[in-house]
Design a protein around this motif. Sequence first.
Motif, PDB file in Angstrom:
ATOM      1  N   VAL A   1     -23.472 -15.324  17.006  1.00  0.00           N
ATOM      2  CA  VAL A   1     -22.559 -15.041  18.120  1.00  0.00           C
ATOM      3  C   VAL A   1     -21.772 -13.764  17.841  1.00  0.00           C
ATOM      4  O   VAL A   1     -21.618 -12.891  18.717  1.00  0.00           O
ATOM      5  CB  VAL A   1     -21.615 -16.236  18.352  1.00  0.00           C
ATOM      6  N   GLU A   2     -21.285 -13.614  16.623  1.00  0.00           N
ATOM      7  CA  GLU A   2     -20.494 -12.435  16.281  1.00  0.00           C
ATOM      8  C   GLU A   2     -21.336 -11.161  16.306  1.00  0.00           C
ATOM      9  O   GLU A   2     -20.859 -10.101  16.736  1.00  0.00           O
ATOM     10  CB  GLU A   2     -19.868 -12.635  14.897  1.00  0.00           C
ATOM     11  N   ALA A   3     -22.581 -11.263  15.869  1.00  0.00           N
ATOM     12  CA  ALA A   3     -23.460 -10.088  15.907  1.00  0.00           C
ATOM     13  C   ALA A   3     -23.715  -9.650  17.350  1.00  0.00           C
ATOM     14  O   ALA A   3     -23.707  -8.454  17.660  1.00  0.00           O
ATOM     15  CB  ALA A   3     -24.781 -10.401  15.210  1.00  0.00           C
ATOM     16  N   VAL A   4     -23.921 -10.624  18.236  1.00  0.00           N
ATOM     17  CA  VAL A   4     -24.136 -10.310  19.650  1.00  0.00           C
ATOM     18  C   VAL A   4     -22.872  -9.714  20.260  1.00  0.00           C
ATOM     19  O   VAL A   4     -22.933  -8.752  21.041  1.00  0.00           O
ATOM     20  CB  VAL A   4     -24.592 -11.571  20.421  1.00  0.00           C
ATOM     21  N   GLU A   5     -21.733 -10.248  19.887  1.00  0.00           N
ATOM     22  CA  GLU A   5     -20.473  -9.705  20.414  1.00  0.00           C
ATOM     23  C   GLU A   5     -20.265  -8.265  19.964  1.00  0.00           C
ATOM     24  O   GLU A   5     -19.794  -7.424  20.747  1.00  0.00           O
ATOM     25  CB  GLU A   5     -19.308 -10.593  19.965  1.00  0.00           C
TER      26      GLU A   5
ATOM     27  N   PHE B   1     -43.221 -10.848  27.110  1.00  0.00           N
ATOM     28  CA  PHE B   1     -41.859 -10.393  26.818  1.00  0.00           C
ATOM     29  C   PHE B   1     -41.253 -11.364  25.822  1.00  0.00           C
ATOM     30  O   PHE B   1     -40.973 -12.516  26.153  1.00  0.00           O
ATOM     31  CB  PHE B   1     -41.036 -10.333  28.104  1.00  0.00           C
ATOM     32  N   VAL B   2     -41.080 -10.906  24.582  1.00  0.00           N
ATOM     33  CA  VAL B   2     -40.599 -11.773  23.507  1.00  0.00           C
ATOM     34  C   VAL B   2     -39.087 -11.569  23.362  1.00  0.00           C
ATOM     35  O   VAL B   2     -38.640 -10.501  22.923  1.00  0.00           O
ATOM     36  CB  VAL B   2     -41.314 -11.466  22.179  1.00  0.00           C
ATOM     37  N   VAL B   3     -38.316 -12.582  23.732  1.00  0.00           N
ATOM     38  CA  VAL B   3     -36.860 -12.486  23.686  1.00  0.00           C
ATOM     39  C   VAL B   3     -36.391 -12.501  22.234  1.00  0.00           C
ATOM     40  O   VAL B   3     -36.918 -13.256  21.413  1.00  0.00           O
ATOM     41  CB  VAL B   3     -36.229 -13.670  24.450  1.00  0.00           C
ATOM     42  N   PRO B   4     -35.410 -11.660  21.884  1.00  0.00           N
ATOM     43  CA  PRO B   4     -34.901 -11.683  20.505  1.00  0.00           C
ATOM     44  C   PRO B   4     -34.237 -13.020  20.190  1.00  0.00           C
ATOM     45  O   PRO B   4     -33.561 -13.615  21.030  1.00  0.00           O
ATOM     46  CB  PRO B   4     -33.888 -10.534  20.476  1.00  0.00           C
ATOM     47  N   ASP B   5     -34.437 -13.492  18.969  1.00  0.00           N
ATOM     48  CA  ASP B   5     -33.907 -14.790  18.553  1.00  0.00           C
ATOM     49  C   ASP B   5     -32.420 -14.931  18.832  1.00  0.00           C
ATOM     50  O   ASP B   5     -31.941 -16.007  19.205  1.00  0.00           O
ATOM     51  CB  ASP B   5     -34.101 -14.974  17.036  1.00  0.00           C
ATOM     52  N   TYR B   6     -31.693 -13.848  18.638  1.00  0.00           N
ATOM     53  CA  TYR B   6     -30.237 -13.929  18.686  1.00  0.00           C
ATOM     54  C   TYR B   6     -29.697 -14.357  20.051  1.00  0.00           C
ATOM     55  O   TYR B   6     -28.524 -14.719  20.160  1.00  0.00           O
ATOM     56  CB  TYR B   6     -29.624 -12.570  18.314  1.00  0.00           C
ATOM     57  N   PHE B   7     -30.526 -14.310  21.072  1.00  0.00           N
ATOM     58  CA  PHE B   7     -30.074 -14.664  22.422  1.00  0.00           C
ATOM     59  C   PHE B   7     -30.582 -16.038  22.849  1.00  0.00           C
ATOM     60  O   PHE B   7     -30.452 -16.413  24.008  1.00  0.00           O
ATOM     61  CB  PHE B   7     -30.499 -13.586  23.418  1.00  0.00           C
ATOM     62  N   GLU B   8     -31.151 -16.781  21.916  1.00  0.00           N
ATOM     63  CA  GLU B   8     -31.622 -18.132  22.188  1.00  0.00           C
ATOM     64  C   GLU B   8     -30.639 -19.151  21.607  1.00  0.00           C
ATOM     65  O   GLU B   8     -29.834 -18.835  20.725  1.00  0.00           O
ATOM     66  CB  GLU B   8     -33.008 -18.346  21.550  1.00  0.00           C
TER      67      GLU B   8
ATOM     68  N   LEU C   1     -29.488  -3.984  17.851  1.00  0.00           N
ATOM     69  CA  LEU C   1     -29.343  -5.185  18.664  1.00  0.00           C
ATOM     70  C   LEU C   1     -28.818  -4.820  20.048  1.00  0.00           C
ATOM     71  O   LEU C   1     -27.771  -4.184  20.170  1.00  0.00           O
ATOM     72  CB  LEU C   1     -28.379  -6.162  17.985  1.00  0.00           C
ATOM     73  N   PRO C   2     -29.537  -5.193  21.120  1.00  0.00           N
ATOM     74  CA  PRO C   2     -29.081  -4.852  22.475  1.00  0.00           C
ATOM     75  C   PRO C   2     -27.984  -5.798  22.942  1.00  0.00           C
ATOM     76  O   PRO C   2     -27.685  -6.804  22.298  1.00  0.00           O
ATOM     77  CB  PRO C   2     -30.346  -5.036  23.311  1.00  0.00           C
ATOM     78  N   SER C   3     -27.416  -5.475  24.073  1.00  0.00           N
ATOM     79  CA  SER C   3     -26.448  -6.384  24.688  1.00  0.00           C
ATOM     80  C   SER C   3     -27.196  -7.383  25.565  1.00  0.00           C
ATOM     81  O   SER C   3     -28.351  -7.181  25.942  1.00  0.00           O
ATOM     82  CB  SER C   3     -25.448  -5.605  25.543  1.00  0.00           C
ATOM     83  N   ARG C   4     -26.510  -8.465  25.897  1.00  0.00           N
ATOM     84  CA  ARG C   4     -27.126  -9.472  26.775  1.00  0.00           C
ATOM     85  C   ARG C   4     -27.450  -8.869  28.143  1.00  0.00           C
ATOM     86  O   ARG C   4     -28.465  -9.187  28.759  1.00  0.00           O
ATOM     87  CB  ARG C   4     -26.187 -10.670  26.924  1.00  0.00           C
ATOM     88  N   GLU C   5     -26.587  -7.996  28.617  1.00  0.00           N
ATOM     89  CA  GLU C   5     -26.828  -7.359  29.911  1.00  0.00           C
ATOM     90  C   GLU C   5     -28.086  -6.494  29.865  1.00  0.00           C
ATOM     91  O   GLU C   5     -28.901  -6.508  30.797  1.00  0.00           O
ATOM     92  CB  GLU C   5     -25.624  -6.509  30.308  1.00  0.00           C
TER      93      GLU C   5
ATOM     94  N   PRO D   1     -29.521 -19.844  11.695  1.00  0.00           N
ATOM     95  CA  PRO D   1     -28.264 -19.661  12.426  1.00  0.00           C
ATOM     96  C   PRO D   1     -28.428 -19.436  13.923  1.00  0.00           C
ATOM     97  O   PRO D   1     -27.447 -19.541  14.673  1.00  0.00           O
ATOM     98  CB  PRO D   1     -27.645 -18.426  11.756  1.00  0.00           C
ATOM     99  N   VAL D   2     -29.636 -19.099  14.365  1.00  0.00           N
ATOM    100  CA  VAL D   2     -29.874 -18.981  15.800  1.00  0.00           C
ATOM    101  C   VAL D   2     -29.589 -20.308  16.505  1.00  0.00           C
ATOM    102  O   VAL D   2     -29.139 -20.328  17.650  1.00  0.00           O
ATOM    103  CB  VAL D   2     -31.321 -18.521  16.055  1.00  0.00           C
TER     104      VAL D   2
END
Length: 381
Positions: free
Chosen positions: A351-355, A235-242, A207-211, A339-340
Amino acid sequence: MSAATTDPRGASKAAGPPLWLLCELTYRCPLHCVFCYNPTNMPDIGPELDTSTWIRVLHEARALGAVQLGLSGGEPLARDDLEQIVAEAHRLGYYVNLITSGIGLTEERIKALKEAGLDHIQLSFQDSTREVNDFLSSTRTFDLKSKVAALIKRYGYPMVLNVVLHRLNIDHIEEILEMADRLGAEYLELANTQYYGWAWKNRDALLPSREQLTRAEEATNRFRERIGQRMRIYFVVPDYFEKRPKPCMNGLGSIFLTVAPDGVALPCHSARILPGLAFPNVKESSVEEIWYRSDAFNRFRGEDWMKEPCRSCPERTRDFGGCRCQAYLMTGDATNADPVCELSPHHHLVVEAVERAERAVNGAAPVREVPLVFRDHRRRA
């Protein structure tokens, strides 16, 4: 006809035809990609369907109205009967797509596939460099893929490239774009990893960072402006950032039918993980019976299965509650809201996975090192 009414064919909920048929001809693959969506329990899955059964499936799905055919795997070129399957699909009137790593696509085979009526080839790369491409697939395939790309162009196919993005290659986005241009790609899909199968096991490393995601999108937009219409880039954005879930498969059991190598029929390629569903097999049931009357395809049609907040959400007719596999993997219940969605009571898990990804990329706090698990169809992960 509403989704809750009875279909004349006997279905508990009305459905249109399966417009998109995905035949996963085999789970065998020479690559060992860490983001592969194939199931992680492949040794427990039965033997592959024979040629005659695949051809029967093509006939039955076409009779119901299927028009788009994807041939995938694993690596579909591992099947010696691929040309025979393509020829029959072409004769039936399908638009035939081959989704491939390119391994095994010799000049002899691409010529035979062209003569059989293959319409479209999607070729995957793992990265723009030999070192990272070969590391992510745990094979030495970059140079071979480059030769296959040239073959695809030589035989008159549109050059369609797919690169799955994640933390380990997303910072190479400019080089990936330049590689696609150099290879003469007309279409490039930059598909951020969806976390199922082997990718789910490797999520904390992928999983990448938002930056990282923002920089990649900005670089892609600059490249689009520079090259104009020479290449279409998705460019398909990952679900976790939506904040809203994707309309997964346009709703399960709506237009998409997958048949796995062992004949199990699925409403999406990852649905085998969903508990409590008896997935039918084309060896025992017709495609019509499966599509219209099986519980596996009717369970998540319409809105009857929905709980709050989905049941009263005005977006439910557009996003269909999101992804059932993602809901199950993250919450343990496939009927929960994806959960997205920011309205989901389980959104904190995303949110926790992204953090955690942010901390891992930025080194802001100690992060547990997680070894990559490479895909292997011979062993259980």
